[in-house]
Each structure stands twice: as structure tokens, then as C-alpha cells.
Write an enzyme that holds these catalytic residues in place. Structure first.
Site, mmCIF file in Angstrom:
data_model
loop_
_atom_site.group_PDB
_atom_site.id
_atom_site.type_symbol
_atom_site.label_atom_id
_atom_site.label_comp_id
_atom_site.label_asym_id
_atom_site.label_seq_id
_atom_site.Cartn_x
_atom_site.Cartn_y
_atom_site.Cartn_z
ATOM 1 N N ARG A 77 0.845 -1.619 0.321
ATOM 2 C CA ARG A 77 -0.005 -0.149 0.222
ATOM 3 C C ARG A 77 0.650 1.190 -0.135
ATOM 4 N NH1 ARG A 77 -5.493 1.445 3.027
ATOM 5 N NH2 ARG A 77 -6.223 -0.139 2.164
ATOM 6 N N HIS A 91 -7.160 0.436 -6.261
ATOM 7 C CA HIS A 91 -7.748 -0.327 -4.814
ATOM 8 C C HIS A 91 -8.356 -1.290 -5.428
ATOM 9 C CE1 HIS A 91 -8.121 -1.633 -1.086
ATOM 10 N NE2 HIS A 91 -8.276 -0.565 -0.642
ATOM 11 N N GLN A 147 -10.051 -4.197 -3.058
ATOM 12 C CA GLN A 147 -11.311 -3.241 -3.118
ATOM 13 C C GLN A 147 -12.684 -3.683 -3.865
ATOM 14 O OE1 GLN A 147 -12.153 -1.271 0.376
ATOM 15 N NE2 GLN A 147 -14.078 -1.935 -0.331
ATOM 16 N N ASP A 189 -17.203 6.977 -1.507
ATOM 17 C CA ASP A 189 -16.024 7.109 -0.960
ATOM 18 C C ASP A 189 -16.144 8.335 -0.379
ATOM 19 O OD1 ASP A 189 -13.394 6.318 0.391
ATOM 20 O OD2 ASP A 189 -12.697 6.159 -1.845
ATOM 21 N N CYS A 245 -16.646 1.650 1.315
ATOM 22 C CA CYS A 245 -15.521 0.980 0.957
ATOM 23 C C CYS A 245 -14.737 0.830 2.046
ATOM 24 C CB CYS A 245 -13.822 1.306 -0.164
ATOM 25 S SG CYS A 245 -13.758 3.533 -0.370
ATOM 26 N N ARG A 250 -14.016 -8.094 1.698
ATOM 27 C CA ARG A 250 -12.295 -8.181 2.023
ATOM 28 C C ARG A 250 -12.055 -9.371 2.110
ATOM 29 N NH1 ARG A 250 -10.018 -3.263 1.222
ATOM 30 N NH2 ARG A 250 -8.190 -4.582 0.378
HETATM 31 N N1 NVA Z 1 -9.864 6.952 -1.627
HETATM 32 C C1 NVA Z 1 -10.017 6.296 -0.375
HETATM 33 C C2 NVA Z 1 -9.772 4.655 -0.082
HETATM 34 C C3 NVA Z 1 -9.594 4.636 1.364
HETATM 35 C C4 NVA Z 1 -10.306 2.890 1.386
HETATM 36 C C5 NVA Z 1 -7.978 7.083 0.299
HETATM 37 O O1 NVA Z 1 -7.615 6.663 -1.328
HETATM 38 O O2 NVA Z 1 -7.694 7.538 1.545
HETATM 39 N N1 CP Z 2 -11.549 -0.345 2.363
HETATM 40 C C1 CP Z 2 -10.533 -0.283 2.977
HETATM 41 O O1 CP Z 2 -9.022 0.093 2.166
HETATM 42 O O2 CP Z 2 -10.044 -0.098 4.340
HETATM 43 P P1 CP Z 2 -8.719 0.394 5.008
HETATM 44 O O3 CP Z 2 -7.953 1.645 4.627
HETATM 45 O O4 CP Z 2 -9.070 0.302 6.532
HETATM 46 O O5 CP Z 2 -7.537 -0.404 4.514
#
Ligand code: NVA
Ligand code: CP
Length: 315
Positions: free
Chosen positions: A111, A138, A141, A232, A272, A300
Site C-alpha cells: 500500500r 484499489h 476493494q 467514498d 469502501c 475483503r
Molecule cells: N479513496 C480512499 C480509499 C480508502 C480505502 C483513499 O485512498 O484514502
Molecule cells: N477500504 C479499505 O481499504 O480500508 P482500510 O484503509 O482500512 O484498509
């Protein structure tokens, strides 16, 4: 059915999953099938003490824990590496780190901010690399999201998912994965916050069974008749300083009951998570009977278990 699914997924052994586009339509559908089998208890897979390495440069609750639990259920273990506490934080090159970790781990999930960093890990690693979220995509997800939609509405081909909000990483993966699965995806976003044109073009090129991938600036029009309404956060990780400005730009894009009334009568609500109640989603809608956000979070675990088993060749 198990045999057919296994036959399709055998081809994933040793492969990376950096983008939804890394799997074919058949492979994506088979991952959902295997996830369903694992969830229902009709399938058990023991990989025999393999190790997943997690390298997370951003915060995470769901992704981190669901990968760890998925690995445990496959009979394996996880090493959770905080990059700032490793030599990466002191400047050790990625190409060395990736080759070293490949000698200890059987798969890596990463990540980070730049998609290119995950591409570089995949280049230098000798084990499969999974995208656990970047600024661009992602993909894990999206697999969970479409499994959730299929659990409620059945066959996905011809259904419509409306995503309301920022044309971000989650929107990109929904467009790509939805296209592969034959789902119409409408992104309802303010002007200036559209998905990247290149990703839109790519998603359209992946389209199966006539799935339409559209970008619409009117949220009510985007939601009209949809079987799933998704949102989101307006400011993603790394965009915190734009929060106030985005709150202005996204006025009228909150998924509230008035917007849900435009969707199909049996429409579900997806997010998400983490969610900001009464910003991108009203507290009422978040807690409504239509909300499937916690099933989605659970899924997930099941899709990532299916993915880990497939890329490690455990079928
Ligand atoms: N779009 C959000 C998704 C978090 C799971 C982010 O990147 O922060
Ligand atoms: N939806 C998701 O990826 O959540 P986290 O940021 O908690 O991993």
C-alpha cells in the site's frame, strides 16, 4: 463448478495483481466464485505455512487485518513491515528490498502512493505482488464490492453501479473491474474531479457484455435506476490539506435518502470505508436497511483469500 473455477485460476499462479486489468474477465469472475466457496465453507485451502509480507506506507484497518486473517486461514503467516522502521526508511533502494524480501516471503502486498512503486516492486520481486491500494487503484476493494453486489442481486451482467463522489482510486478500480464483469458503472462526480481519462478509456476497452462506463456530472442522473449506489471519502489519504476546498466542491454529492430515492427500489448502498457520516454519506443512509457496507468489508477477507491462494498456486 469447483473444477472449472480451479482450472481458470491455476493460470494466476506466480502472477501479480497490481491492477484489476491484470486479470481477464473469466479470471475475475472465477476469483469471485472461489471467494464465495471459501465464504460458504464449501472450500478449504491449506497452503502449508507460506508467508505474506505487508509493506504499508499509508494507514489501514480493513486491508491490513483482512490480509492477515486470510493468510492465517490459508495456514500461513504474515510479516507486517512498517517501511519507516525498516532500512527503506533510511534510503535502502526498493530494488534491493524487493529482492531480499522475495527470499523470505512467498507473496507481497503493498500500500503506497505511486502506482509506479508497486510496478517497481513487481519488477524486482521474484514472488507475486498485490496492490493493497495506491493513489491510482484499489483492485482488491473492487473484487469485494462486486462480490457483495452479486450476493444481493445475483448475476452481475447488465446491472448498474453508480459511484457518487471523487473520481479517485476506488472509482478507477470499480470502472475497470465492473467493465470486466459486465456491470454498467456510472461515475457521478463534480466537474474537475473526474476519473483520469486514460483509466476511463482503458475501462471501456475492457468492457464485456456491452457494459457501459460513463462519467456524469449530475448525481441524480448517475443514480437513476441503479442497483447499487457507492461512495467514498471526498479527500483521500494524502489529500487531507484539500479537505475544506473539497467540501465546497462536492456540495450536492452526499449520498442521502433523497438521492437513494432515485435508485432502483431494491438498491444497495456501498462504501469502501472509512466513512465520514453526513459528508459523502448521510448517517441515515449509512445505517439504513439498504446498507451493505459491513458485508462489503467482510468480503475483503474472502476475495483476498481467493487471490492469495491463486497467486501462490494453492488450488
Ligand atoms: N479513496 C480512499 C480509499 C480508502 C480505502 C483513499 O485512498 O484514502
Ligand atoms: N477500504 C479499505 O481499504 O480500508 P482500510 O484503509 O482500512 O484498509
Amino acid at each position: 463448478m469447483a473444477t472449472g473455477v480451479a482450472a481458470v485460476l491455476t493460470a494466476l499462479k506466480g502472477r501479480d495483481y497490481i491492477s484489476s486489468a491484470d486479470c481477464s474477465a473469466d479470471e475475475t469472475g472465477a476469483l469471485l466464485d472461489l471467494a464465495h466457496q471459501l465464504k460458504s465453507g464449501n472450500r478449504r485451502i491449506d497452503l502449508g505455512n507460506r508467508v505474506l509480507g505487508l509493506i504499508f506506507n499509508k494507514a489501514s484497518t480493513r486491508t491490513r487485518v483482512s490480509f492477515q486473517v486470510a493468510m492465517a486461514r490459508l495456514g500461513g503467516q504474515t510479516v507486517d513491515l512498517n517501511p519507516s522502521l525498516t532500512q527503506l526508511g533510511r534510503g535502502e533502494p526498493l530494488e534491493d528490498t524487493a529482492r531480499v524480501l522475495s527470499r523470505y516471503c512467498d507473496v507481497l502486498a503493498i500500500r503506497t502512493f505511486a502506482q509506479q512503486e508497486v510496478v517497481d516492486y513487481a519488477h524486482w520481486s521474484t514472488v507475486p505482488v498485490i496492490n493493497a491500494l495506491t493513489d491510482l487503484e484499489h483492485p482488491c476493494q473492487a473484487l469485494a464490492d462486486f462480490l457483495t453486489m452479486r450476493e444481493v442481486h445475483g448475476e452481475l451482467v447488465g446491472q448498474t453501479l453508480a459511484y457518487i463522489g471523487d473520481g479517485n482510486n476506488v472509482a478507477h478500480s470499480l470502472m475497470q473491474c465492473g467493465a470486466l464483469l459486465g456491470v454498467n458503472v456510472r461515475i457521478g462526480c463534480p466537474v474537475g474531479f473526474e476519473p483520469l481519462p486514460g483509466v476511463l478509456e482503458q475501462a471501456r476497452s475492457l468492457s464485456q457484455n456491452g457494459a457501459q462506463i460513463q462519467v456524469i456530472s449530475d448525481p441524480a442522473e448517475a443514480v437513476n435506476g441503479a442497483q447499487a449506489v457507492y461512495t467514498d471519502v471526498w479527500a483521500s489519504m494524502g489529500q487531507e490539506q484539500e479537505q475544506r476546498e473539497r467540501e465546497q466542491a462536492f456540495k450536492g454529492f452526499c449520498v442521502d435518502q433523497a438521492l437513494m430515492d432515485q435508485a432502483a427500489t431494491n438498491a444497495i448502498v456501498l462504501h469502501c470505508l472509512p466513512a465520514h457520516r453526513d459528508e459523502e454519506i448521510s448517517a441515515e443512509v449509512m445505517e439504513s436497511d439498504a446498507s451493505r457496507v459491513f458485508d462489503q468489508a467482510e468480503n475483503r477477507l474472502h476475495v483476498q483469500q481467493a487471490l492469495l491462494a491463486s497467486v501462490m498456486g494453492g488450488l
